[in-house]
Design a protein around this motif. Structure first.
Motif, PDB file in Angstrom:
ATOM      1  N   LYS A   1      -2.770 -14.147  -5.197  1.00 52.86           N
ATOM      2  CA  LYS A   1      -3.329 -13.306  -4.149  1.00 52.86           C
ATOM      3  C   LYS A   1      -3.589 -11.904  -4.715  1.00 52.86           C
ATOM      4  O   LYS A   1      -4.652 -11.341  -4.545  1.00 52.86           O
ATOM      5  CB  LYS A   1      -2.322 -13.216  -3.004  1.00 52.86           C
ATOM      6  N   ALA A   2      -2.582 -11.407  -5.422  1.00 51.53           N
ATOM      7  CA  ALA A   2      -2.706 -10.050  -5.948  1.00 51.53           C
ATOM      8  C   ALA A   2      -3.827  -9.970  -6.972  1.00 51.53           C
ATOM      9  O   ALA A   2      -4.434  -8.927  -7.153  1.00 51.53           O
ATOM     10  CB  ALA A   2      -1.390  -9.620  -6.574  1.00 51.53           C
ATOM     11  N   ARG A   3      -4.093 -11.094  -7.631  1.00 50.49           N
ATOM     12  CA  ARG A   3      -5.092 -11.059  -8.691  1.00 50.49           C
ATOM     13  C   ARG A   3      -6.427 -11.610  -8.219  1.00 50.49           C
ATOM     14  O   ARG A   3      -7.303 -11.913  -9.013  1.00 50.49           O
ATOM     15  CB  ARG A   3      -4.607 -11.898  -9.866  1.00 50.49           C
TER      16      ARG A   3
ATOM     17  N   ASP B   1       0.825  -1.213   0.000  1.00 53.21           N
ATOM     18  CA  ASP B   1       0.000   0.000   0.000  1.00 53.21           C
ATOM     19  C   ASP B   1       0.860   1.264   0.000  1.00 53.21           C
ATOM     20  O   ASP B   1       0.423   2.333   0.393  1.00 53.21           O
ATOM     21  CB  ASP B   1      -0.975  -0.013   1.179  1.00 53.21           C
ATOM     22  N   ARG B   2       2.123   1.113  -0.420  1.00 52.58           N
ATOM     23  CA  ARG B   2       2.995   2.292  -0.474  1.00 52.58           C
ATOM     24  C   ARG B   2       3.485   2.555  -1.898  1.00 52.58           C
ATOM     25  O   ARG B   2       4.571   3.056  -2.107  1.00 52.58           O
ATOM     26  CB  ARG B   2       4.184   2.107   0.478  1.00 52.58           C
ATOM     27  N   GLY B   3       2.684   2.143  -2.842  1.00 51.06           N
ATOM     28  CA  GLY B   3       3.026   2.445  -4.226  1.00 51.06           C
ATOM     29  C   GLY B   3       3.908   1.400  -4.902  1.00 51.06           C
ATOM     30  O   GLY B   3       4.312   1.581  -6.046  1.00 51.06           O
ATOM     31  N   GLY B   4       4.216   0.326  -4.193  1.00 53.37           N
ATOM     32  CA  GLY B   4       5.024  -0.722  -4.802  1.00 53.37           C
ATOM     33  C   GLY B   4       4.213  -1.470  -5.850  1.00 53.37           C
ATOM     34  O   GLY B   4       3.051  -1.799  -5.625  1.00 53.37           O
TER      35      GLY B   4
END
Lengths: 378, 199
Positions: free
Chosen positions: A319-321, A274-277
């Motif tokens: 997970k990300a998808r 959640d920090r733009g990575g």
């Protein structure tokens, strides 16, 4: 990841069509299949023309690929090997459920390998690997009418197709140029098929349009809610509409895939924290896995790790998808992406069942982000 | 009636699918010969391949038309009605599928439904039983589905078939789609296929 697909395969003893007593082969009744088959034959005979068909209610909501599922059910035979992709991925919710649906109702062999498949049902991507003669690519289409957002009346768009009057579409592309300095349409980019009908290639990124041209495989398109089937035969000219001084161009990405290092392929953005990575990876998971299996490595793969296992990558990526995550992205992206959408008005309210529309804006968002962060050039 | 009815497909679901796939492959790759295996034994002069096309695609929504040779034998219509449930119509332009046993004696292509500019799909598919169907010197074809050029030998054909096809081509997107069946094989010349003049 492919190991995780095993649960899709029919049990070893299952003979195609014999163990699926509860359903007719491939779910649909025979009269429905005949009706769809007649529509498919006419669609192939008139490339790019949308043949109306009596779309049935399917055991999944509109927007989840009911058109593609009906087309697949009508062409599928017990010897076929089926692959299903959703935005290039074999392991997202839509792809997994449709693959299971046919493994259960038709007992056909399923695969994630583009090369091994005879029938590939797709939602909004064309595999990176060139398709071969004899393969069938079935597209899930949300809105088959390319002129629908320019002219809402079916009676009128039908007349425009009959007269081959596509001035409206050229005006839309021209107004893109007037507003943005370039043709800002990035997905569902209109094409002209065999020099006659203008066709919506379904909301694939325009990156995939050149793959449709003179493709060796048969391309079938099914729109369940809108009740249309259309087709592009193999070895058929598919031209993306453009202007002499503004020729059609596909997206390019400055950086290669973070996992396999592939260049010249379509990349998805994966948010890492959640920090733009974020990372950019092949949208075609099978293509990416094959490259990694062959030893290719992108910059996000730690060379020091004992086992650059695709399994581990796949896990985090799944997970990300995750479907809900994607839907949330899409909801947020809707507002951001809208201004770059040219003349296309906001999507009409089709109700909660439609997953196509939010994800289309997700595709759009990815491109917007890709342009900002990955240095996409047009 | 004392007609002993010949059986339909042994495995209706899978046989219909196989026949359809052969027809789809043929339509998607015009002027190529595709295998079409069937074990149907319909009443003559209905050939097994004509019967297979009808049983795979015709039903109460898709009427059939029979040419003079087929219409002359009542057992043919009885067989098709029983197995497909399709109406057998008298006028060719009402038919979704026209079955032709003697292509050299059939009415002109213009007699069948060509569809409308708005609905070009509402046209007749003419299925002709021929003796010769082979790749090679005969009709030189090009168009969607054909890489460069395809040559196919078909016999017999209606007398002025080339002129009729040229007229049919000029109607595009309206037009008639032609299927040709021979023992064990099928080929298609959909309306998009252009037959090049011999030279």
């Amino acid at each position: 990841m492919s190991a995780a697909m095993r649960d899709d395969l029919p049990s070893p003893g299952a003979t195609a069509g014999k163990e699926t007593d509860a359903y007719n082969f491939a779910y649909l009744d025979e009269q429905t299949k005949r009706m769809i088959r007649r529509a498919i034959l006419k669609a192939i005979a008139i490339p790019g023309y949308q043949v109306p068909f009596a779309s049935r209610e399917m055991p999944m909501p509109y927007g989840w690929g009911t058109g593609g599922v009906q087309v697949t059910a009508a062409v599928l035979g017990p010897e076929d090997v089926l692959k299903v992709i959703d935005q290039g991925s074999d392991d997202t919710t839509n792809a997994v459920s449709i693959r299971r649906f046919f493994a259960k109702t038709a007992g056909v062999e399923t695969t994630t390998k583009t090369r091994a498949a005879t029938v590939i049902q797709t939602r909004h991507r064309i595999p990176e690997e060139p398709l071969r003669d004899g393969q069938i690519l079935v597209y899930q289409v949300p809105i088959p009418e390319p002129l629908r957002f320019l002219e809402p009346r079916e009676t009128e768009t039908r007349k425009l197709h009959a007269l081959a009057d596509y001035g409206l579409m050229h005006v839309k592309l021209y107004e893109d140029i007037a507003r943005h300095g370039h043709i800002a349409t990035t997905y569902a980019y209109p094409v002209e098929v065999a020099g006659r009908y203008v066709m919506d290639p379904s909301p694939t990124p325009k990156f995939d349009n050149p793959k449709m041209d003179m493709c060796a495989a048969l391309q079938l398109f099914g729109a369940g809610r809108e009740k249309r089937i259309y087709a592009v035969p193999p070895h058929t000219r598919v031209r993306s509409l453009d202007f002499e001084d503004h020729p059609f161009r596909i997206q390019t990405f400055k950086q290669p895939c973070a996992l396999c290092g592939a260049e010249g392929v379509y990349l998805d953005e994966v948010v890492l924290d959640d920090r733009g990575g974020r990372m950019f990876v092949c949208s075609d998971t099978d293509f990416c896995e094959e490259r990694r299996a062959a030893g290719h490595q992108g910059m996000m793969v730690d060379p020091g790790a004992s086992d650059p296992s695709p399994e581990g990558e796949g896990g985090s990526r799944r997970k990300a998808r995750d479907g809900w995550g994607e839907a949330r992205h899409a909801a947020r992206a809707g507002k951001r992406a809208a201004p770059s959408d040219g003349l296309r008005p906001p999507p009409p309210p089709y109700g909660g069942g439609s997953s196509d529309l939010p994800s289309d804006t997700a595709a759009e968002k990815r491109e917007v982000v890709a342009k900002d962060k990955a240095g996409e050039t047009r | 009636m004392s007609i002993a009815l010949a059986p339909g497909f042994t495995e209706p679901v899978f046989d219909a699918q196989r026949v359809f796939r052969a027809l789809m492959d043929a339509t998607a790759r015009p002027a190529t010969v595709q295998p079409l295996a069937t074990d149907l034994v319909p009443p003559a002069p209905l050939t097994p391949e004509l019967a297979a096309v009808a049983l795979a695609l015709a039903d109460h929504e898709a009427p059939l038309w029979l040419d003079a040779a087929l219409a002359a034998v009542p057992a043919v219509a009885a067989y098709l009605r029983f197995h497909t449930g399709a109406r057998v119509v008298e006028t060719p332009d009402e038919a979704a599928f026209a079955l032709v046993a003697e292509p050299d004696a059939m009415p002109p292509l213009g007699a069948f439904a060509v569809g409308t500019d708005e609905y070009p799909d509402r046209s007749t598919t003419v299925v002709m039983a021929v003796r010769t169907l082979a790749a090679g010197r005969g009709l030189a074809c090009e168009g969607p589905g054909i890489l460069d050029r395809a040559d196919i030998a078909i016999a017999p054909l209606p007398g002025d078939f080339l002129a009729q096809r040229a007229a049919n081509r000029a109607l595009f997107p309206r037009g008639i789609d032609c299927l040709f069946v021979a023992p064990g094989s099928v080929a298609a010349l959909p309306r998009t296929t252009q037959i090049l003049p011999e030279g």
